[in-house]
Design an enzyme around this catalytic site. Structure first.
Site, PDB file in Angstrom:
ATOM      1  N   SER A  80      96.933   6.066  92.518  1.00 44.42           N
ATOM      2  CA  SER A  80      97.535   6.570  91.030  1.00 44.42           C
ATOM      3  C   SER A  80      99.205   7.076  91.261  1.00 44.42           C
ATOM      4  O   SER A  80      99.590   7.107  92.403  1.00 44.42           O
ATOM      5  CB  SER A  80      96.742   7.821  90.279  1.00 44.42           C
TER       6      SER A  80
HETATM    7  C1  LIG Z   1      92.599   5.499  89.617  1.00 43.40           C
HETATM    8  S1  LIG Z   1      91.622   5.219  90.749  1.00 43.40           S
HETATM    9  C2  LIG Z   1      91.574   6.300  91.880  1.00 43.40           C
HETATM   10  C3  LIG Z   1      92.295   6.864  92.690  1.00 43.40           C
HETATM   11  C4  LIG Z   1      92.738   8.061  93.691  1.00 43.40           C
HETATM   12  N1  LIG Z   1      92.273   8.883  93.791  1.00 43.40           N
HETATM   13  C5  LIG Z   1      93.991   7.504  94.499  1.00 43.40           C
HETATM   14  O1  LIG Z   1      93.583   8.578  95.582  1.00 43.40           O
HETATM   15  O2  LIG Z   1      94.562   7.664  93.942  1.00 43.40           O
HETATM   16  C6  LIG Z   1      90.207   5.412  90.079  1.00 43.40           C
HETATM   17  C7  LIG Z   1      88.975   5.105  90.977  1.00 43.40           C
HETATM   18  O3  LIG Z   1      87.622   5.269  90.123  1.00 43.40           O
HETATM   19  C8  LIG Z   1      86.786   4.895  90.443  1.00 43.40           C
HETATM   20  N2  LIG Z   1      85.411   5.164  89.230  1.00 43.40           N
HETATM   21  C9  LIG Z   1      85.426   4.267  87.910  1.00 43.40           C
HETATM   22  N3  LIG Z   1      84.375   4.262  87.638  1.00 43.40           N
HETATM   23  C10 LIG Z   1      83.410   5.639  88.070  1.00 43.40           C
HETATM   24  C11 LIG Z   1      82.494   6.691  88.257  1.00 43.40           C
HETATM   25  N4  LIG Z   1      81.547   6.398  87.200  1.00 43.40           N
HETATM   26  N5  LIG Z   1      81.836   7.181  89.315  1.00 43.40           N
HETATM   27  C12 LIG Z   1      82.491   6.670  90.395  1.00 43.40           C
HETATM   28  N6  LIG Z   1      84.633   6.175  90.584  1.00 43.40           N
HETATM   29  C13 LIG Z   1      84.223   5.761  89.850  1.00 43.40           C
HETATM   30  C14 LIG Z   1      87.531   2.890  90.369  1.00 43.40           C
HETATM   31  O4  LIG Z   1      86.580   2.460  91.274  1.00 43.40           O
HETATM   32  C15 LIG Z   1      88.751   3.427  90.753  1.00 43.40           C
HETATM   33  O5  LIG Z   1      88.549   2.983  92.388  1.00 43.40           O
END
Ligand SMILES: C[S@@+](CC[C@H](N)C(=O)[O-])C[C@H]1O[C@@H](n2cnc3c(N)ncnc32)[C@H](O)[C@@H]1O
Length: 418
Positions: A80
């Site tokens: 992000s």
């Molecule tokens: C924006 S990214 C995370 C960014 C991260 N925290 C960073 O260090 O920048 C969002 C993540 O949420 C995950 N995601 C989506 N739905 C999810 C769910 N139901 N449970 C867990 N993770 C999920 C996606 O696979 C994705 O990798």
């Protein structure tokens, strides 16, 4: 392992300079305030979590580093933008020794949290996508954080009970609901920080758990996280007005959906509100005000040409659909020197005049009482009774509390009063 041990000497000075410039920028916009989070941003080598991106982009405070896409080319995972990561960490008020659950992995944000909680704290990060988990683990291993962050595969709908309870839950993927597990696994007094899309508008919320499943929190900035997958994936109800214009609503059932194209095609009634916006003025508070106070609220999105004027924002504009009549808000340009836009309510159908009046009254009231205010606070609990300003989601209910500007008084009334 530090950056200097693994990066050619000639790059280290450049990376440090880019990072310091990013920190300055984050501090200037108040996305970074505390010494604790600042020290974490200095300590964690962000570029090592996004090795495929140019350094200038990695250390651009506003750049989202998209790392995975679905078959339609939409991002499903990213590192992000730093501004939103530090803003959320500041809102979470994480302290040394805390136990934190991060929802949505990538590695970088978890490493920042690990720096803040220190050696006596613990970070668990959960992601639904095993590839994302594998990559996060590799980056955390290479940067020396593997012992301090546990990355697990799972659907965050259930939280992660094995390591509960948590002092903080930080959600880094767009939620449209608050699953019970997130509150159940949070200590009383703990904080839940998340990007939550309510009635189509995504904001960062910071909630405090007051025990017994009651959360109270403030609304923060607009955010644009990738959508939740799995059990919490958004499932909006949409009704087509034309081939390109779509109404999205959480009315259940949607009243007379078949009538919408016919009503939309009827002659329009329009009324300017007298409320104007200048360049770069923020109207996010108005979207939430209308979303939480107008009856029959919906959003309309689609082709600006079909709507006849500029819509409010690129994605969706506030609307009302009663089953016989439709009203929505537009923001056409009304002067060029200086550039000004003015909110305009437009309606179709037999009750168009009433709906347009109601919408105009709400916009004027927002302008008088809430335009420069902090936005609503929300109180959430699954057992809140039905009431105006209560939004029901699948798992909970949220009551919007609007402080009246200057009075410090909570405005509980449903009556918009023009
Ligand atoms: C924006 S990214 C995370 C960014 C991260 N925290 C960073 O260090 O920048 C969002 C993540 O949420 C995950 N995601 C989506 N739905 C999810 C769910 N139901 N449970 C867990 N993770 C999920 C996606 O696979 C994705 O990798």
């Amino acid at each position: 392992m530090t950056t200097s041990e693994t990066t050619p000497a000639q790059d280290t000075g450049h990376i440090n300079a880019l990072r310091e410039r990013m920190i300055e920028r984050l501090r200037a916009v108040n996305a970074l305030c505390s010494e604790r989070v600042t020290a974490a941003v200095r300590a964690v080598p962000r570029h090592r979590f996004a090795p495929d991106f140019p350094l200038e982009k990695v250390y651009d405070a506003t750049a989202v580093l998209k790392t995975k896409f679905d078959s339609d080319g939409r991002a499903t995972s990213s590192v992000s933008a730093t501004w939103v990561q530090t803003l959320m960490l500041e809102r979470a008020d994480i302290r040394p020794g805390m136990r934190v659950l991060e929802i949505g992995s990538g590695g970088y944000n978890a490493a920042l949290i690990a720096e803040v909680v220190g050696p006596h704290g613990h970070v668990t990060s959960i992601d639904i996508d095993s590839e994302v988990v594998d990559r996060a683990r590799i980056h955390l291993e290479q940067t020396g954080y593997a012992d301090r962050v546990e990355v697990v595969v799972g659907d965050a709908e259930h939280g992660h009970p094995d390591r509960a309870p948590y002092d903080r839950v930080v959600v880094t993927v767009a939620a449209t609901d608050l699953p019970r597990a997130w509150t159940d696994q949070l200590v009383s007094g703990g904080r839940l920080v998340l990007p939550l899309g309510l009635r189509g508008f995504q904001r960062v919320y910071a909630f405090t758990h007051h025990g017994g499943g009651l959360l109270v929190g403030e609304t923060g900035d607009h955010a644009g996280f990738v959508p939740m997958q799995g059990l919490g994936a958004p499932a909006p109800t949409t009704v087509a007005a034309t081939d390109t214009v779509v109404l999205t609503t959480d009315a259940d059932p949607v009243p007379a959906p078949d009538r919408l194209p016919e009503v939309f095609a009827e002659a329009a009634r329009e009324q300017y509100t007298g409320v104007r916006m200048g360049r770069n003025e923020y109207f996010g508070g108005l979207q939430l005000w209308l979303a939480t106070t107008l009856p029959d609220f919906a959003t309309l999105s689609g082709d600006a040409g079909d709507l006849g004027h500029a819509t409010m924002g690129v994605h969706r504009t506030p609307a009302m659909w009663t089953g016989t009549s439709l009203a929505y808000l537009l923001l056409p340009e009304v002067s060029t020197d200086p550039v000004r836009w003015e909110f305009l309510a437009r309606g179709h159908g037999p009750e168009a005049a009433e709906l347009v009046d109601l919408m105009v009254g709400h916009v004027r009231r927002w302008d008088r009482e809430h335009r420069s205010g902090p936005g609503p606070r929300f109180l959430t609990h699954p057992d809140l009774p039905d009431a105006p300003r209560v939004i029901s989601t699948r798992h909970t209910r949220l009551l919007a509390l609007w402080d009246q500007r200057g009075t410090g008084r909570l405005d509980w009334e449903a009556d918009p009063g023009a």
